[in-house]
Motif scaffolding. Structure first.
Motif, PDB file in Angstrom:
ATOM      1  N   SER A  24       0.810  -1.223   0.000  1.00  0.00           N
ATOM      2  CA  SER A  24       0.000   0.000   0.000  1.00  0.00           C
ATOM      3  C   SER A  24       0.843   1.272   0.000  1.00  0.00           C
ATOM      4  O   SER A  24       0.326   2.350  -0.273  1.00  0.00           O
ATOM      5  N   VAL A  25       2.130   1.154   0.312  1.00  0.00           N
ATOM      6  CA  VAL A  25       3.055   2.289   0.295  1.00  0.00           C
ATOM      7  C   VAL A  25       4.152   1.970  -0.708  1.00  0.00           C
ATOM      8  O   VAL A  25       4.674   0.849  -0.728  1.00  0.00           O
ATOM      9  N   PHE A  26       4.514   2.943  -1.557  1.00  0.00           N
ATOM     10  CA  PHE A  26       5.469   2.678  -2.626  1.00  0.00           C
ATOM     11  C   PHE A  26       6.652   3.638  -2.543  1.00  0.00           C
ATOM     12  O   PHE A  26       6.542   4.758  -2.036  1.00  0.00           O
ATOM     13  N   THR A  27       7.777   3.192  -3.051  1.00  0.00           N
ATOM     14  CA  THR A  27       9.012   3.960  -2.969  1.00  0.00           C
ATOM     15  C   THR A  27       8.960   5.182  -3.892  1.00  0.00           C
ATOM     16  O   THR A  27       7.990   5.388  -4.631  1.00  0.00           O
ATOM     17  N   ASP A  28      10.023   5.952  -3.876  1.00  0.00           N
ATOM     18  CA  ASP A  28      10.052   7.214  -4.627  1.00  0.00           C
ATOM     19  C   ASP A  28      10.165   7.032  -6.134  1.00  0.00           C
ATOM     20  O   ASP A  28       9.843   7.950  -6.895  1.00  0.00           O
ATOM     21  N   HIS A  29      10.638   5.885  -6.588  1.00  0.00           N
ATOM     22  CA  HIS A  29      10.963   5.722  -8.006  1.00  0.00           C
ATOM     23  C   HIS A  29      10.376   4.444  -8.591  1.00  0.00           C
ATOM     24  O   HIS A  29       9.923   3.549  -7.860  1.00  0.00           O
TER      25      HIS A  29
END
Length: 354
Positions: A24-29
């Motif tokens: 549900s949470v994703f990295t910056d890239h």
């Protein structure tokens, strides 16, 4: 070797705090690479995470030409970040592409792409016990054309999500419902590849199992509804009378990376492993005569998942008193030990991200 362009975000997101969930949470890239018939695979790049813009007529929406992989990056106690057998994911993706008429991506390019994204977002790999960075490579057909055919354009993408421990309070054996009405896959179909249609077809049975109080579905073969195949998101193993048995990956069962690793470990430890069709009636009979010793699932998310109960029609088999068995525990401890750098890895199993 790919010449990967890297564009770092000017607006990095705050890292999540507190317990991590899943997906549900994703990295910056994210990693992107395009395919067109005239250029082949081209323009590999790591760019800021953002929505993908597609034409409403893109073939992926209408004829489901798409596929994906699932893998993880792990942080060791020494702070290193490493991948577990990423070349095997690349080989499986290549096989899936070939089955779905998608131009293949060389395995070395796949591994390089995964390493590039993880290297850029290295700070997102969590360090808490049991946590990891879940990595989702996927390919979609992007040509805008309403007609049943293989697309002439594709996009390959990799996204990543920091994920919490699958067992935050300790390993809890799962209860499994054996499905004998619906089927997941049939010979000649797409059961052995990782495409979304396989999972869409499984949702109804999953809901039925949950209504009955079971957490997962064990699928039977699509012809006779007699032989055990796999469990939802996992391959499945049965220890019966000292022999560890699992279904062959002969077109209807996904060839899991964790499954492959377990077989190699078990054989190295001297356990007899049978990869052959196993009737569900043999499993239930083994429960009745006391020879059904352990049942466990294997997959990227849980690594090893002990099975405490199997429900087939009007019969329920409780395995090992509903507790994790010794072989299951040994496999879990060994695999997680390798993945997190606590144990030495067999040659080629670990790829470090620098």
């Amino acid at each position: 070797m790919l010449k990967i362009k890297i564009e770092k975000t000017a607006h990095p997101k705050p890292k999540p705090t507190g317990p991590l969930g899943f997906g549900s949470v994703f990295t910056d890239h994210m990693f992107l690479m395009d395919y067109t018939a005239d250029k082949g695979w081209h323009d590999p790049r790591v760019v800021p995470y953002a929505p993908i813009v597609l034409d409403p007529a893109a073939l992926v929406f209408h004829y489901a030409q798409e596929c994906f992989e699932g893998m993880k990056a792990y942080r060791t106690a020494a702070g290193r970040v490493q991948l577990f057998r990423p070349d095997k994911n690349g080989e499986r993706l290549r096989s899936t592409h070939e089955r779905l008429c998608i131009p293949p991506i060389p395995v070395d390019d796949f591994v390089q792409a995964v390493k590039a994204l993880v290297a850029v977002d290295k700070d997102w790999v969590p360090a808490e016990e049991g946590t990891s960075l879940y990595i989702r490579p996927f390919t979609i057909a992007t040509e805008a054309q309403l007609g049943v055919k293989a697309s002439s354009a594709y996009q390959f993408c990799i996204i990543a999500s920091p994920s919490g421990s699958y067992y935050p309070t300790g390993i809890d054996p799962v209860r499994i419902y054996v499905e004998d009405e619906y089927v997941r896959a049939a010979p000649g179909g797409t059961g052995a590849v990782k495409c979304g249609g396989n999972y869409a077809a499984s949702l109804l049975s999953g809901e039925k199992a949950h209504r009955l109080g079971y957490g997962q579905v064990l699928w039977l073969d699509g012809v006779e509804r007699r032989y055990v195949e796999e469990v939802g998101s996992m391959n499945c193993f049965f220890k019966i009378g000292g022999v560890i048995r699992t279904a062959p990956t002969a077109g209807t069962v996904l060839p899991g990376i964790t499954r492959m690793s377990c077989i190699e470990l078990l054989e190295g430890w001297g356990y007899p492993v049978s990869v052959a069709p196993l009737p569900i009636e043999d499993v239930m009979r083994a429960d009745e005569d006391g020879t059904l010793e352990e049942v466990f699932g294997t997959g990227t998310a849980a690594v090893i998942s002990p099975v405490g109960e199997l429900k087939y029609r009007d019969r329920a088999a409780v395995i090992n008193g509903g507790r994790i068995g010794p072989v299951t525990q040994r496999l879990y401890d060994t695999l997680t030990g390798i993945q997190y750098g606590r144990l030495p890895a067999p040659q080629g199993w670990i790829t470090e991200v620098e």
